[in-house]
Write a protein that holds these residues in place. Structure first.
Motif, PDB file in Angstrom:
ATOM      1  N   VAL A 225       0.684  -1.267   0.043  1.00  0.00           N
ATOM      2  CA  VAL A 225      -0.131   0.021   0.142  1.00  0.00           C
ATOM      3  C   VAL A 225       1.007   1.050   0.039  1.00  0.00           C
ATOM      4  O   VAL A 225       1.867   1.448   0.653  1.00  0.00           O
ATOM      5  CB  VAL A 225      -1.025  -0.070   1.395  1.00  0.00           C
ATOM      6  N   SER A 226       0.426   2.028  -1.101  1.00  0.00           N
ATOM      7  CA  SER A 226       1.360   3.474  -1.084  1.00  0.00           C
ATOM      8  C   SER A 226       0.541   4.496  -1.415  1.00  0.00           C
ATOM      9  O   SER A 226      -0.489   4.494  -2.100  1.00  0.00           O
ATOM     10  CB  SER A 226       2.543   3.123  -2.130  1.00  0.00           C
ATOM     11  N   PHE A 227       1.308   5.840  -0.979  1.00  0.00           N
ATOM     12  CA  PHE A 227       0.375   6.939  -1.632  1.00  0.00           C
ATOM     13  C   PHE A 227       1.527   8.008  -1.425  1.00  0.00           C
ATOM     14  O   PHE A 227       2.434   8.152  -0.542  1.00  0.00           O
ATOM     15  CB  PHE A 227      -0.842   7.244  -0.726  1.00  0.00           C
ATOM     16  N   GLY A 228       1.290   9.112  -2.316  1.00  0.00           N
ATOM     17  CA  GLY A 228       1.910  10.324  -2.280  1.00  0.00           C
ATOM     18  C   GLY A 228       0.922  11.429  -2.251  1.00  0.00           C
ATOM     19  O   GLY A 228       0.004  11.304  -3.064  1.00  0.00           O
ATOM     20  N   TYR A 229       1.245  12.476  -1.405  1.00  0.00           N
ATOM     21  CA  TYR A 229       0.167  13.721  -1.342  1.00  0.00           C
ATOM     22  C   TYR A 229       1.100  15.037  -1.091  1.00  0.00           C
ATOM     23  O   TYR A 229       2.256  15.256  -0.416  1.00  0.00           O
ATOM     24  CB  TYR A 229      -0.658  13.445  -0.027  1.00  0.00           C
ATOM     25  N   SER A 230       0.706  15.850  -1.909  1.00  0.00           N
ATOM     26  CA  SER A 230       1.349  17.280  -1.853  1.00  0.00           C
ATOM     27  C   SER A 230       0.395  18.239  -1.899  1.00  0.00           C
ATOM     28  O   SER A 230      -0.645  18.129  -2.728  1.00  0.00           O
ATOM     29  CB  SER A 230       1.970  17.455  -3.049  1.00  0.00           C
ATOM     30  N   PHE A 231       0.492  19.243  -0.959  1.00  0.00           N
ATOM     31  CA  PHE A 231      -0.377  20.288  -0.874  1.00  0.00           C
ATOM     32  C   PHE A 231       0.128  21.588  -0.395  1.00  0.00           C
ATOM     33  O   PHE A 231       1.450  21.346   0.281  1.00  0.00           O
ATOM     34  CB  PHE A 231      -1.706  20.021  -0.089  1.00  0.00           C
ATOM     35  N   SER A 232      -0.278  22.703  -0.334  1.00  0.00           N
ATOM     36  CA  SER A 232       0.269  23.984   0.008  1.00  0.00           C
ATOM     37  C   SER A 232      -0.739  25.171   0.552  1.00  0.00           C
ATOM     38  O   SER A 232      -2.060  24.714   0.327  1.00  0.00           O
ATOM     39  CB  SER A 232       1.065  24.558  -1.129  1.00  0.00           C
ATOM     40  N   ASP A 233      -0.452  26.169   0.818  1.00  0.00           N
ATOM     41  CA  ASP A 233      -1.438  27.310   0.900  1.00  0.00           C
ATOM     42  C   ASP A 233      -2.188  27.433  -0.114  1.00  0.00           C
ATOM     43  O   ASP A 233      -3.250  28.010  -0.019  1.00  0.00           O
ATOM     44  CB  ASP A 233      -0.795  28.499   1.555  1.00  0.00           C
ATOM     45  N   LYS A 234      -1.643  27.495  -1.257  1.00  0.00           N
ATOM     46  CA  LYS A 234      -2.565  27.627  -2.575  1.00  0.00           C
ATOM     47  C   LYS A 234      -3.742  26.991  -2.550  1.00  0.00           C
ATOM     48  O   LYS A 234      -4.635  27.247  -3.378  1.00  0.00           O
ATOM     49  CB  LYS A 234      -1.516  27.617  -3.558  1.00  0.00           C
ATOM     50  N   ASP A 235      -3.665  25.739  -2.098  1.00  0.00           N
ATOM     51  CA  ASP A 235      -4.919  24.697  -2.015  1.00  0.00           C
ATOM     52  C   ASP A 235      -6.006  25.390  -1.403  1.00  0.00           C
ATOM     53  O   ASP A 235      -7.153  24.958  -1.521  1.00  0.00           O
ATOM     54  CB  ASP A 235      -4.392  23.273  -1.740  1.00  0.00           C
ATOM     55  N   PHE A 236      -5.738  26.317  -0.301  1.00  0.00           N
ATOM     56  CA  PHE A 236      -6.845  26.891   0.438  1.00  0.00           C
ATOM     57  C   PHE A 236      -7.174  28.337   0.104  1.00  0.00           C
ATOM     58  O   PHE A 236      -7.721  28.816   0.768  1.00  0.00           O
ATOM     59  CB  PHE A 236      -6.412  26.599   1.784  1.00  0.00           C
ATOM     60  N   ALA A 237      -6.759  28.662  -1.033  1.00  0.00           N
ATOM     61  CA  ALA A 237      -6.879  30.088  -1.421  1.00  0.00           C
ATOM     62  C   ALA A 237      -7.552  30.129  -2.804  1.00  0.00           C
ATOM     63  O   ALA A 237      -7.330  29.169  -3.410  1.00  0.00           O
ATOM     64  CB  ALA A 237      -5.583  30.926  -1.723  1.00  0.00           C
ATOM     65  N   THR A 238      -8.282  31.017  -2.994  1.00  0.00           N
ATOM     66  CA  THR A 238      -9.183  30.852  -4.082  1.00  0.00           C
ATOM     67  C   THR A 238      -8.613  31.700  -5.422  1.00  0.00           C
ATOM     68  O   THR A 238      -7.885  32.802  -5.029  1.00  0.00           O
ATOM     69  CB  THR A 238     -10.651  31.856  -3.893  1.00  0.00           C
ATOM     70  N   GLY A 239      -8.415  31.060  -6.394  1.00  0.00           N
ATOM     71  CA  GLY A 239      -7.790  31.698  -7.531  1.00  0.00           C
ATOM     72  C   GLY A 239      -6.333  31.755  -7.343  1.00  0.00           C
ATOM     73  O   GLY A 239      -5.705  32.158  -8.276  1.00  0.00           O
ATOM     74  N   GLY A 240      -5.724  30.845  -6.796  1.00  0.00           N
ATOM     75  CA  GLY A 240      -4.385  30.724  -6.583  1.00  0.00           C
ATOM     76  C   GLY A 240      -3.771  29.788  -7.765  1.00  0.00           C
ATOM     77  O   GLY A 240      -4.248  28.905  -8.306  1.00  0.00           O
ATOM     78  N   ASP A 241      -2.494  30.346  -8.199  1.00  0.00           N
ATOM     79  CA  ASP A 241      -1.851  29.457  -9.285  1.00  0.00           C
ATOM     80  C   ASP A 241      -1.252  28.488  -8.574  1.00  0.00           C
ATOM     81  O   ASP A 241      -0.600  28.520  -7.466  1.00  0.00           O
ATOM     82  CB  ASP A 241      -0.869  30.321 -10.086  1.00  0.00           C
ATOM     83  N   LYS A 242      -1.459  27.054  -9.172  1.00  0.00           N
ATOM     84  CA  LYS A 242      -0.747  26.047  -8.508  1.00  0.00           C
ATOM     85  C   LYS A 242       0.698  25.460  -9.696  1.00  0.00           C
ATOM     86  O   LYS A 242      -0.046  24.894 -10.773  1.00  0.00           O
ATOM     87  CB  LYS A 242      -1.812  24.823  -8.195  1.00  0.00           C
ATOM     88  N   ASN A 243       1.488  25.601  -9.181  1.00  0.00           N
ATOM     89  CA  ASN A 243       2.635  25.322 -10.535  1.00  0.00           C
ATOM     90  C   ASN A 243       2.998  23.913  -9.622  1.00  0.00           C
ATOM     91  O   ASN A 243       3.652  23.528  -8.768  1.00  0.00           O
ATOM     92  CB  ASN A 243       3.734  26.237  -9.981  1.00  0.00           C
ATOM     93  N   THR A 244       2.723  22.944 -10.598  1.00  0.00           N
ATOM     94  CA  THR A 244       3.121  21.337 -10.133  1.00  0.00           C
ATOM     95  C   THR A 244       4.040  21.077 -11.307  1.00  0.00           C
ATOM     96  O   THR A 244       4.395  19.769 -11.620  1.00  0.00           O
ATOM     97  CB  THR A 244       1.946  20.587 -10.512  1.00  0.00           C
ATOM     98  N   ASP A 245       4.668  21.902 -12.025  1.00  0.00           N
ATOM     99  CA  ASP A 245       5.709  21.278 -12.799  1.00  0.00           C
ATOM    100  C   ASP A 245       7.018  20.936 -12.221  1.00  0.00           C
ATOM    101  O   ASP A 245       7.400  21.239 -11.210  1.00  0.00           O
ATOM    102  CB  ASP A 245       6.245  22.590 -13.701  1.00  0.00           C
ATOM    103  N   LYS A 246       7.666  19.521 -12.720  1.00  0.00           N
ATOM    104  CA  LYS A 246       8.732  19.257 -12.159  1.00  0.00           C
ATOM    105  C   LYS A 246      10.071  19.824 -12.639  1.00  0.00           C
ATOM    106  O   LYS A 246      10.047  20.273 -13.523  1.00  0.00           O
ATOM    107  CB  LYS A 246       8.778  17.609 -12.492  1.00  0.00           C
ATOM    108  N   VAL A 247      10.922  20.052 -11.510  1.00  0.00           N
ATOM    109  CA  VAL A 247      11.944  20.618 -11.811  1.00  0.00           C
ATOM    110  C   VAL A 247      13.169  19.615 -12.287  1.00  0.00           C
ATOM    111  O   VAL A 247      13.521  18.820 -11.086  1.00  0.00           O
ATOM    112  CB  VAL A 247      12.371  21.379 -10.578  1.00  0.00           C
ATOM    113  N   GLU A 248      13.718  19.864 -13.330  1.00  0.00           N
ATOM    114  CA  GLU A 248      14.750  18.710 -13.616  1.00  0.00           C
ATOM    115  C   GLU A 248      16.246  19.278 -13.114  1.00  0.00           C
ATOM    116  O   GLU A 248      16.810  19.850 -13.710  1.00  0.00           O
ATOM    117  CB  GLU A 248      14.885  18.542 -15.055  1.00  0.00           C
ATOM    118  N   ASN A 249      16.337  18.678 -11.802  1.00  0.00           N
ATOM    119  CA  ASN A 249      17.690  19.115 -11.125  1.00  0.00           C
ATOM    120  C   ASN A 249      18.687  18.200 -11.412  1.00  0.00           C
ATOM    121  O   ASN A 249      18.641  17.009 -12.051  1.00  0.00           O
ATOM    122  CB  ASN A 249      17.422  19.583  -9.823  1.00  0.00           C
TER     123      ASN A 249
END
Length: 904
Positions: free
Chosen positions: A726-750
């Motif tokens: 059993v596994s899961f991954g969860y990602s969230f931030s303050d933008k998820d609780f704001a209206t109209g906030g931009d959510k940047n989910t792009d992966k950074v190739e480091n």
């Protein structure tokens, strides 16, 4: 005549008193030039006007001509002079001057002067420019002197049109990354300036910088260099001991060759050190090279070569080579040890539009298996957690036509950093032909089994090495190489049955060529198997047959539109397949092991192709039936938005599948374990729980061995749960609780990702030697804090990532949880300039924290402060950095680190 004299004196001194009181209120802006000139009486105009001042004689705009004969002189101006002003332009013919007031502007060739007050002196061939005082008493409209790309903003200017020399007071100018302010500036020509009492800084506010360099005299060549006499640094207007008898600061925005100043420190195992010093070569606009090295007083050293290259619209890449000679302790001591490690990385990518039919790419990461565990010069904490290093270099070529042919030539490399085992192919050649439909109609779509018959042809050749990094590229490695060529011809077709069932069928033929086989025998004297290598061409051929049939079934449970859950849809995708794999016994031989102590002789079956590139063909006939069922459950839910016309669609359970197979030709244990997989959506597009399990229908004996008896007949349940995850991954931030906030989910190739690691920071962030963390964008526009209120956040930005996994094993009645852990990582921006972050995890099975990293970073406007700390564990260490952000002053820094104790 006495009244006339008083009248004249009054008219003469009135503007002097007026402008004198005006400039006296701005004492910091008063210069010797301000007292030299006489200011005329203001003559306002209703609108701004434009006048050509090319001729030497300044003619006042009047309807009455004073003289019909105009004396002509040779003009000292070699180009047109155009002037404008908002309030007025006044001509003083007696003194040969013109006055421009309020937003005055003079354009002469490539020279432009803008100021609140401009005076053009025809006799001296000079122009004077000042600021003016607005209604609030503020000194505004300071002069702006522009020539080409150079812009100077002083308090006042004196410029000679004939010599093109100038005196500038309290000038402000941007030169590259520097902002320069000089008390007195002498413009020798358009390329040389001499300045007195100068401040230059990379701070945004040159009048009130948080730090600056102060020099008594400098020579500045715009866009090239600043050469100073004695110079020292001031921080918050406080002089520091950091000073030089002379200084040289390059101003060019282009890359320039130069020395890289090393950092210094001490290490408890290797003594004092100078680290990462060297030389940077700006070879040309397409290629650069940096050579870096470090030295420790106990004799350890490292050497690095790194290069970046780019040809626009063609390709780009980077190359790094690192070599380290590591000595622990001192020679002669009992704990002394010596080790050599190295690492090579190379990335190359080609622009997609450079050549559509040809492409070359490379991603190389190879070297010593223990490099990331042992290196003394690697701040990337995430890399040491990777257990494998991978490399791939490929060249693809497409030959257009009918059929189309694709050719790929490449090399691959996989290395286990724990065991040191290496698998490498050098080279690999693969050619394939596109599908051919020999019976397709000349027009229209293909229908039926005959028209959909298609086949392909592909050939693959490899030269493979299986070795260890201890003998990498040694003669032993090349002696053990195996090579071969494989030809594959698949033939397939597909068609519909009863309009609802999709049927596919196919067969595949393979021919394998090898150039090394292995004969086996038994040596009675040594009582062991003897393997003889037979070099030469040999081949074998295999084939198989497969077919499958599947369909899709929909079921809808309707609860009514007045219900919160209006309907549930169940989608079922059953599939049945059949596969035949013949036995190729003709490629097998036997040898005899004589029995001893009354035991019977043992006959061992082997194939001479065992150990070859593609292995031996199967000698066991199989006729298997496979089945799988995939289920999806979705619901229609009444929307919370009362204006919405359609209900929301939500997934309840996705990809719940059951699959297994049954071998009709097997004598025992014919049924394979049932594989169960599925995804349980919890939060749409945010949190999905993935699970999988294996269910075995067969029982175990007393020795925990699988026997040919159903588990239910042996006193157990229908199936035994042998494995589960059993596994899961969860990602969230303050933008998820704001209206109209931009959510940047792009992966950074480091750098960690390029070397096989994760794109996120669950395993920590790599820290660069300039104090930045790995995924930070150095080109990102800096945040501007307008006032003290904005320095405190009432809405604190934050983000959090969680990763959970649990694995259960019960294959041989272990009945244990083999792994159980929770990983987490988060960042909090306490203020626009303060941020903290942490990455860690907890091993629930072994009751302990995993690798933990704490990150602190402070934006000091022109400076950067960062602290990276691993507080406990085998990687316990810390790294502190403070330095100037601007790359031109990147050597002005202080960094300190404590490495982990490698003896642990």
């Amino acid at each position: 005549m006495q009244p006339n004299l008083k009248y004249i004196l009054f008219i003469y001194f009135l503007p002097v008193f007026f402008f004198g009181s005006l400039w006296a209120q701005e004492r910091d802006s008063i210069t010797p030039l301000d007292r030299e000139l006489k200011t005329p009486q203001r003559i306002p105009y209703s609108d701004s006007i434009e006048v050509d001042l090319t001729e030497n004689n300044l003619v006042e705009l009047d309807t009455v001509k004073l003289d019909t004969v105009k004396q002509k002189k040779e003009s000292f101006l070699t180009d047109n002079v155009t002037s404008t002003a908002k309030d007025y332009i006044r001509f003083d013919r007696k003194n040969g001057r013109a006055y421009l007031y309020n937003q005055g502007k003079i354009v002469y060739g490539d020279i432009t002067i803008e100021a609140g007050l401009i005076i053009l002196d025809n006799n001296k061939k000079e122009v004077y420019a000042f600021g003016i005082q607005d209604t609030s008493g503020t000194y505004t409209q300071r002069p702006v002197f522009t020539q080409g790309q150079n812009v100077v903003e002083p308090d006042s200017i004196r410029f000679n049109f004939e010599t093109e020399k100038a005196l500038v007071y309290n000038s402000r100018t941007d030169q590259g990354a520097f902002k320069v302010k000089g008390e007195v500036t002498k413009r020798q020509n358009d390329s040389v300036y001499y300045m007195k009492n100068v401040k230059f800084t990379t701070s945004e506010d040159v009048d009130d910088p948080e730090y600056y360099f102060y020099a008594r005299k400098i020579k500045m060549v715009p866009d090239k260099k600043i050469v100073t006499g004695f110079v020292n640094m001031y921080i918050a207007d406080v002089p520091t001991p950091l000073g030089l008898p002379f200084g040289y600061f390059p101003l060019t925005e282009d890359r320039a060759s130069g020395f890289i100043v090393p950092s210094f420190g001490d290490n408890n195992q290797r003594g004092y050190f100078l680290q990462n010093g060297g030389y940077y070569f700006a070879v040309n606009d397409y290629f650069d090279l940096a050579t870096l090295g470090s030295y420790y007083t106990n004799g350890s050293y490292d050497f690095r070569v790194q290069s970046n290259y780019k040809l626009r619209y063609q390709f780009s890449g980077a190359f790094n080579f690192r070599y380290e000679k590591l000595l622990n302790s001192e020679p002669g001591f009992p704990d002394f040890s010596e080790r050599t490690v190295y690492n090579v990385t190379w990335t190359h990518s080609q622009d997609a539009n450079a050549n559509p039919n040809s492409r070359f790419s490379a991603s190389v990461n190879l070297g010593s298996s223990q490099y990331y565990q042992q290196t003394i010069n690697q701040t990337n904490t995430g890399n040491f957690l990777n257990n494998t290093m991978n490399s791939s270099v490929t060249y693809n070529k497409t030959f257009q036509g009918e059929p189309q042919v694709n050719l790929t030539v490449g090399a691959t490399h996989t290395q286990n950093s724990n065991t040191g085992d290496i698998n490498m192919t050098l080279p690999t050649v693969n050619a394939s032909m596109s599908r051919i439909y020999p019976f397709e109609p000349k027009s229209g779509t293909k229908k039926g089994a005959i028209q959909n018959i298609n086949f392909q042809y592909s050939v693959r050749g490899e030269n493979r090495f299986r070795t260890n990094d201890s003998v990498f590229f040694q003669p032993e490695m090349f002696r053990e190489a195996v090579s071969g060529i494989q030809h594959t011809i698949p033939i397939n077709t597909n068609f519909k049955v009863f309009d609802y069932f999709s049927v596919s069928a196919g067969t595949s033929f393979q021919e394998n060529w090898v150039f090394k086989t292995f004969e086996r025998s038994y040596d009675e004297n040594r009582q062991e198997e003897v393997i003889d290598t037979v070099r030469g061409f040999d081949a074998y051929r295999t084939y198989n047959f497969n077919t499958s049939v599947g369909t899709t079934i929909y079921g809808i449970f309707d609860f009514g539109k007045d219900k919160k859950i209006q309907a549930i849809r169940h989608t079922v995708r059953p599939s049945v397949s059949y596969t035949i794999n013949p036995a190729f016994d003709e490629f097998y031989d036997t040898y005899l092991i004589p029995g001893t102590s009354g035991l019977e002789d043992e006959i061992v079956e082997y194939s001479r192709f065992q150990g070859s590139l593609y292995g031996a063909p199967g000698n066991r006939y199989s006729s298997s039936i496979g089945f799988s069922v995939t289920n999806d459950f979705e619901a229609k839910v009444r929307s919370k938005d009362t204006l919405a016309e359609e209900p929301e669609k939500r997934k309840l359970l996705s990809n719940l599948s059951f699959s297994s197979s049954y071998d009709l030709a097997a004598d025992t244990l014919a049924m394979a374990p049932v594989q169960v997989r599925g995804t349980l959506p919890i939060i749409p597009s945010k949190l999905d729980i993935n699970f999988n399990a294996a269910l075995d229908p067969y029982a175990l004996d007393n020795n925990n061995r699988r026997i040919d008896e159903w588990n239910i007949n042996n006193g157990g349940s229908l199936f035994r749960l042998t494995r589960g995850n059993v596994s899961f991954g969860y990602s969230f931030s303050d933008k998820d609780f704001a209206t109209g906030g931009d959510k940047n989910t792009d992966k950074v190739e480091n750098d960690t990702f390029r070397q096989g690691g994760r794109t996120d920071d669950l395993f920590g962030k790599g820290m660069n030697y300039d104090g930045t963390f790995e995924d930070e964008d150095e080109e990102e526009e800096e945040k501007t804090v307008e006032n003290d209120t904005e320095r405190y956040n009432y809405k604190i930005p934050w983000d959090l990532r969680l990763s959970y996994t649990m694995t259960y094993n019960n294959l041989n009645r272990q009945n244990e949880i083999s792994s159980h852990s929770l990983m987490f990582s988060g960042n909090v921006e306490l203020s626009p300039r303060w941020s903290v972050g942490a990455s860690s995890g907890y091993d629930i099975k072994n009751q302990g924290f995993t690798f933990t990293q704490l990150r602190f970073q402070r934006d000091l406007e022109s400076w950067r402060l960062s602290f990276n700390w691993t507080p406990f564990g085998t990687r316990e260490s810390w790294y502190f950095f403070i330095g100037i952000k601007a790359s031109v002053l990147s050597d002005i820094k202080y960094d300190k680190n404590r490495e982990r104790d490698r003896n642990l």
